[in-house]
Design a protein around this motif. Structure first.
Motif, PDB file in Angstrom:
ATOM      1  N   GLY A 166       0.821  -1.209   0.000  1.00 22.30           N
ATOM      2  CA  GLY A 166       0.000   0.000   0.000  1.00 22.30           C
ATOM      3  C   GLY A 166       0.851   1.253   0.000  1.00 22.30           C
ATOM      4  N   HIS A 167       1.905   1.247   0.812  1.00 23.41           N
ATOM      5  CA  HIS A 167       2.795   2.407   0.864  1.00 23.41           C
ATOM      6  C   HIS A 167       3.410   2.685  -0.503  1.00 23.41           C
ATOM      7  CE1 HIS A 167       6.766   4.326   2.330  1.00 23.41           C
ATOM      8  NE2 HIS A 167       5.849   5.251   2.231  1.00 23.41           N
ATOM      9  N   LEU A 168       3.873   1.648  -1.171  1.00 23.80           N
ATOM     10  CA  LEU A 168       4.445   1.836  -2.512  1.00 23.80           C
ATOM     11  C   LEU A 168       3.402   2.371  -3.488  1.00 23.80           C
ATOM     12  CD1 LEU A 168       6.691  -1.343  -2.869  1.00 23.80           C
ATOM     13  CD2 LEU A 168       7.452   1.033  -2.675  1.00 23.80           C
ATOM     14  N   ALA A 169       2.184   1.853  -3.402  1.00 22.44           N
ATOM     15  CA  ALA A 169       1.130   2.290  -4.320  1.00 22.44           C
ATOM     16  C   ALA A 169       0.783   3.759  -4.117  1.00 22.44           C
ATOM     17  CB  ALA A 169      -0.119   1.426  -4.124  1.00 22.44           C
ATOM     18  N   PHE A 170       0.824   4.216  -2.860  1.00 20.29           N
ATOM     19  CA  PHE A 170       0.448   5.596  -2.567  1.00 20.29           C
ATOM     20  C   PHE A 170       1.625   6.565  -2.662  1.00 20.29           C
ATOM     21  CE2 PHE A 170      -3.349   3.639  -0.936  1.00 20.29           C
ATOM     22  CZ  PHE A 170      -4.333   4.609  -1.066  1.00 20.29           C
ATOM     23  N   THR A 171       2.862   6.055  -2.735  1.00 17.21           N
ATOM     24  CA  THR A 171       4.021   6.938  -2.772  1.00 17.21           C
ATOM     25  C   THR A 171       4.076   7.733  -4.063  1.00 17.21           C
ATOM     26  OG1 THR A 171       5.324   5.547  -1.295  1.00 17.21           O
ATOM     27  CG2 THR A 171       6.545   7.012  -2.749  1.00 17.21           C
ATOM     28  N   ASP A 172       3.858   7.086  -5.191  1.00 18.16           N
ATOM     29  CA  ASP A 172       3.857   7.784  -6.477  1.00 18.16           C
ATOM     30  C   ASP A 172       2.430   8.225  -6.771  1.00 18.16           C
ATOM     31  OD1 ASP A 172       4.300   8.833  -8.936  1.00 18.16           O
ATOM     32  OD2 ASP A 172       4.703   6.927  -9.946  1.00 18.16           O
ATOM     33  N   ARG A 173       2.116   9.479  -6.385  1.00 15.23           N
ATOM     34  CA  ARG A 173       0.747   9.962  -6.469  1.00 15.23           C
ATOM     35  C   ARG A 173       0.446  10.677  -7.787  1.00 15.23           C
ATOM     36  NH1 ARG A 173      -1.502   9.659  -1.378  1.00 15.23           N
ATOM     37  NH2 ARG A 173      -3.135  11.135  -1.898  1.00 15.23           N
ATOM     38  N   ALA A 174       1.397  10.695  -8.731  1.00 18.82           N
ATOM     39  CA  ALA A 174       1.139  11.356 -10.006  1.00 18.82           C
ATOM     40  C   ALA A 174       0.430  10.386 -10.957  1.00 18.82           C
ATOM     41  CB  ALA A 174       2.459  11.816 -10.626  1.00 18.82           C
ATOM     42  N   PRO A 175      -0.663  10.774 -11.594  1.00 19.45           N
ATOM     43  CA  PRO A 175      -1.290  12.091 -11.525  1.00 19.45           C
ATOM     44  C   PRO A 175      -2.209  12.244 -10.308  1.00 19.45           C
ATOM     45  CG  PRO A 175      -2.504  10.717 -13.056  1.00 19.45           C
ATOM     46  CD  PRO A 175      -1.354   9.881 -12.536  1.00 19.45           C
ATOM     47  N   GLY A 176      -2.272  11.250  -9.436  1.00 17.18           N
ATOM     48  CA  GLY A 176      -3.106  11.306  -8.239  1.00 17.18           C
ATOM     49  C   GLY A 176      -2.959  10.005  -7.486  1.00 17.18           C
ATOM     50  N   PRO A 177      -3.581   9.906  -6.302  1.00 14.75           N
ATOM     51  CA  PRO A 177      -3.481   8.664  -5.540  1.00 14.75           C
ATOM     52  C   PRO A 177      -4.149   7.522  -6.288  1.00 14.75           C
ATOM     53  CG  PRO A 177      -5.128  10.133  -4.586  1.00 14.75           C
ATOM     54  CD  PRO A 177      -4.427  10.915  -5.646  1.00 14.75           C
ATOM     55  N   PRO A 178      -3.791   6.276  -5.956  1.00 15.92           N
ATOM     56  CA  PRO A 178      -4.414   5.139  -6.648  1.00 15.92           C
ATOM     57  C   PRO A 178      -5.918   5.108  -6.403  1.00 15.92           C
ATOM     58  CG  PRO A 178      -3.190   4.403  -4.715  1.00 15.92           C
ATOM     59  CD  PRO A 178      -2.855   5.847  -4.910  1.00 15.92           C
ATOM     60  N   THR A 179      -6.640   4.614  -7.382  1.00 15.45           N
ATOM     61  CA  THR A 179      -8.090   4.509  -7.240  1.00 15.45           C
ATOM     62  C   THR A 179      -8.439   3.400  -6.256  1.00 15.45           C
ATOM     63  OG1 THR A 179      -8.279   2.874  -9.013  1.00 15.45           O
ATOM     64  CG2 THR A 179      -8.400   5.219  -9.638  1.00 15.45           C
TER      65      THR A 179
END
Length: 200
Positions: A166-179
């Motif tokens: 989860g941390h990895l998925a949310f770290t790269d927030r471009a163009p936004g957080p994961p759906t």
């Protein structure tokens, strides 16, 4: 900046101001001057309540981690209801929201802050992720007790996979957080075997 501005709840207003600066400008932009400017008060106000800026940041992180733990009490309460995957998806989205994800690099960025957090709290330098790990682990143990995941499921490994992934998925927030769908796909993959093997 005016020196006579009275802050009714100075600590909370300074914490809120720090969050806004952190979200807008990142860890490099978070200075005592930036915080007091954002709060609309004199710089001395911060130093009346905290011995130095790292003391302020330590209390900020611990305060936000405690708030997060309170918010996540709903995860424990959800055990036995809905689906395990949906409950965990909602939890990860809250646990790894904008504020926690802004605080984590701040902790990484400041050596003195990490040192003080280690002294102040179990989990120390990764207080936010520590709280996330504790909450998710307890929830999974509850679901195991209820028979909704396998009795021999490795709670520690599941927790680390969920929080780390989860941390990895949310770290790269471009163009936004994961759906929500992306987070749910991750959660479902991590817990699939434990849920599939649960007692009928």
């Amino acid at each position: 900046m005016p020196t006579g501005v009275h802050l009714r709840d100075a600590r909370q207003q300074l914490f809120d101001a720090a969050e806004r600066v952190l979200l807008r400008d990142g860890p490099n932009g978070l200075t005592s001057r930036a915080v007091t400017d954002e709060a609309g008060c004199a710089k001395g106000v911060l130093h009346r309540h905290f011995t130095d800026f790292d003391a302020f940041l330590t209390d900020l992180v611990l305060d936000r981690a405690a708030q997060l733990e309170t918010q996540m009490s709903t995860l424990r309460e959800s055990a036995g209801t809905g689906t395990v995957a949906n409950n965990l998806t909602d939890a990860l989205t809250t646990l790894l929201g904008p504020i926690p994800m802004a605080i984590i690099p701040l902790i990484t960025f400041r050596d003195e802050l990490r040192a003080r957090l280690r002294q102040a709290s179990p989990g120390g330098g990764i207080a936010i992720l520590g709280h996330a790990t504790t909450v998710i682990s307890a929830y999974l143990a509850d679901e195991r007790e209820l028979g909704r995941i396998a009795a021999d499921a490795d709670i520690d490994s599941l927790t680390l996979s969920l929080v780390g992934g989860g941390h990895l998925a949310f770290t790269d927030r471009a163009p936004g957080p994961p759906t929500t769908a992306v987070v749910n796909k991750l959660v479902t993959a991590v817990i699939a075997d434990a849920v599939r093997r649960r007692p009928a």
